[in-house]
Structures are given as structure tokens and as C-alpha cells.
Enzyme design. Structure first.
Site, PDB file in Angstrom:
ATOM      1  N   VAL A  10       0.851  -1.195   0.000  1.00  0.00           N
ATOM      2  CA  VAL A  10       0.000   0.000   0.000  1.00  0.00           C
ATOM      3  C   VAL A  10       0.880   1.236   0.000  1.00  0.00           C
ATOM      4  CG1 VAL A  10      -0.203   0.066   2.517  1.00  0.00           C
ATOM      5  CG2 VAL A  10      -1.969   1.140   1.100  1.00  0.00           C
ATOM      6  N   PHE A  11       0.473   2.246  -0.767  1.00  0.00           N
ATOM      7  CA  PHE A  11       1.237   3.490  -0.890  1.00  0.00           C
ATOM      8  C   PHE A  11       0.599   4.558  -0.011  1.00  0.00           C
ATOM      9  CE2 PHE A  11       2.163   7.590  -2.944  1.00  0.00           C
ATOM     10  CZ  PHE A  11       3.545   7.528  -3.029  1.00  0.00           C
ATOM     11  N   GLY A  12       1.403   5.132   0.887  1.00  0.00           N
ATOM     12  CA  GLY A  12       0.932   6.203   1.754  1.00  0.00           C
ATOM     13  C   GLY A  12       1.459   7.551   1.313  1.00  0.00           C
ATOM     14  N   TYR A  13       0.607   8.556   1.291  1.00  0.00           N
ATOM     15  CA  TYR A  13       1.001   9.892   0.827  1.00  0.00           C
ATOM     16  C   TYR A  13       0.615  10.992   1.805  1.00  0.00           C
ATOM     17  CZ  TYR A  13      -3.943  10.107  -0.349  1.00  0.00           C
ATOM     18  OH  TYR A  13      -5.314  10.067  -0.274  1.00  0.00           O
ATOM     19  N   GLY A  14      -0.118  10.640   2.870  1.00  0.00           N
ATOM     20  CA  GLY A  14      -0.535  11.624   3.868  1.00  0.00           C
ATOM     21  C   GLY A  14      -0.099  11.176   5.240  1.00  0.00           C
ATOM     22  N   SER A  15      -1.049  11.001   6.138  1.00  0.00           N
ATOM     23  CA  SER A  15      -0.701  10.604   7.497  1.00  0.00           C
ATOM     24  C   SER A  15      -0.060   9.232   7.561  1.00  0.00           C
ATOM     25  CB  SER A  15      -1.942  10.637   8.398  1.00  0.00           C
ATOM     26  OG  SER A  15      -2.918   9.714   7.966  1.00  0.00           O
ATOM     27  N   GLU A 103      -9.640   4.844   5.913  1.00  0.00           N
ATOM     28  CA  GLU A 103      -9.811   5.643   4.704  1.00  0.00           C
ATOM     29  C   GLU A 103     -11.263   5.646   4.212  1.00  0.00           C
ATOM     30  OE1 GLU A 103      -7.263   7.226   4.018  1.00  0.00           O
ATOM     31  OE2 GLU A 103      -5.677   6.089   4.991  1.00  0.00           O
TER      32      GLU A 103
END
Length: 221
Positions: A10-15, A103
Site C-alpha cells: 500500500v502506498f501512503g502519501y498523507g498521514s 480511509e
């Protein structure tokens, strides 16, 4: 949807960058092409209140953003740096449930390729078929594009149960800067400048928001 031969990434871009999911066995910095990361999502219960909602980031397809972002200050941005997390296969179902809940407000899971930069400075795909929660512009909390000065002031003044909205911004900016020598985000950096300027204008300490806030981050992006 993941298997023993195809790990769940999984790609995280925020918290998720500064509050990773559980049961991570590998993490790699990288970026998406064709998307923008924007503070376009209202936060009513973590970085703001129902009466005075804060702002948190969401990921939007570049072509979708272009349709309603006439006030966007960085129309040519289409690169989003973040971290890809490989999840321990034994806990895949648990982590999927955790992320689906985290999410749930307006985010849709998509399968995307993660890019990186090799030693010669060439962009290349480093991970194929990673999962990422992409923001939808039809969810109730979606704000859309706002002028940077207006957005910055909202972030600067908003406070919720998870803490000041500006600390979320400061932690995200600092995390993105640390990802790679090549990582950047014009939108984040411009907002940081505006919000830190407001701190100085009002005689507040120059805080990065690093103290003890990580454990209280919003379950929203």
C-alpha cells in the site's frame, strides 16, 4: 487482491507517511505520476470541528483536479512522493480491514505503479500493482481547490481532538523532505511558508509538530 505470490503493498502519501500501517515488513520511498496531493478534504473530528473544520490531504487524479481547480497555484504538478509499505502476508486481511476503516471517508482503493529515480536520474517503475486510496471529489468532506492564502489561514487557525491542524501540515512536510534527496511537493512547501509566516506574525514558536502528536494522528489522510 493479494496472494502469497503477490504481496499486499500500500502506498501512503498523507498521514500514513508519519503514522504507518501495522505489520509492515518493508518500506520504500517512491512517487506516483498523474496525481496531485492537495489539502482538499475537510476534517471535522480530528484536525478541526463541525463548526470550524480543518483541512487534510487527499489524492486526486490530475485530470479530475484540473476540471475544478482554477485557483490552484501549481497547475503542472503531477508527482506525489510517499512511501510504499509491504505488509506481512499473515496479517493482510487485518491490515486491509484497518485501512478500509481508516480511509472510509471518500477514498477508493486503486492499483497503481510506484516510481523511483535510479542512479542515473532516470524515472523508473520500482513497484508494480501497489494499492493506494485515491480521493473522490463526490464525498461530503471534499472541499476542492481554495486560494493558498485562504487555505493556509484555515490550517493555521484550526484545532481538533487530534491537535492543531498546522502540526499535521508540519509533520507531513518534514516527512516528505526526508523521503529522498529528490522528493518535493510545491503545494506543501508553499503552504508551510504561509502558515509559518502566520506563526511569526503572531509571535508563536516555530514548531515542527514533532512532539508526541504522532500517536494522535487523524484516521483520515
Amino acid at each position: 487482491m493479494g496472494s502469497q505470490s503477490q504481496p499486499f503493498v500500500v502506498f501512503g502519501y498523507g498521514s500514513l507517511i508519519f503514522k504507518p500501517p501495522p505489520h509492515v515488513v518493508r518500506q520504500v520511498p517512491g512517487f506516483l505520476k498523474g496525481y496531485v496531493r492537495r489539502f482538499a478534504q475537510a476534517s471535522h473530528d480530528h484536525r478541526g470541528t463541525d463548526e470550524n473544520p480543518g483541512r487534510v490531504v487527499t489524492l486526486v487524479h490530475k485530470e479530475e483536479w484540473d476540471k475544478f481547480s482554477e485557483s490552484d497555484a501549481f497547475p503542472d504538478d503531477d508527482t506525489v512522493w510517499g512511501i510504499s509499505y509491504t505488509i506481512d502476508p499473515a496479517y493482510e486481511a487485518e491490515v486491509r480491514d484497518y485501512l478500509d476503516y481508516r480511509e472510509k471517508d471518500g477514498y477508493t482503493m486503486e492499483i497503481l505503479d510506484i516510481h523511483g529515480i535510479d542512479d542515473n536520474g532516470v524515472h523508473t517503475v520500482i513497484i508494480r500493482d501497489a494499492y493506494c486510496y485515491v480521493g473522490r471529489n463526490d464525498n461530503p468532506s471534499f472541499i476542492g481547490s481554495e486560494p493558498l492564502e485562504v487555505l493556509g489561514r484555515t490550517i493555521w487557525k484550526s484545532v481538533g481532538p487530534s491537535g492543531p491542524n498546522k502540526e499535521y501540515l508540519y509533520q507531513l512536510v518534514e516527512s516528505v523532505r526526508r523521503l529522498s534527496p529528490n522528493s518535493y511537493d510545491s503545494h506543501l512547501y508553499a503552504l508551510e511558508g504561509i502558515v509559518r509566516g502566520l506563526d511569526q506574525e503572531h509571535g508563536m514558536e516555530d514548531s515542527t509538530g514533532s512532539q508526541d502528536q504522532t500517536s494522535k494522528q487523524s484516521i483520515s489522510k
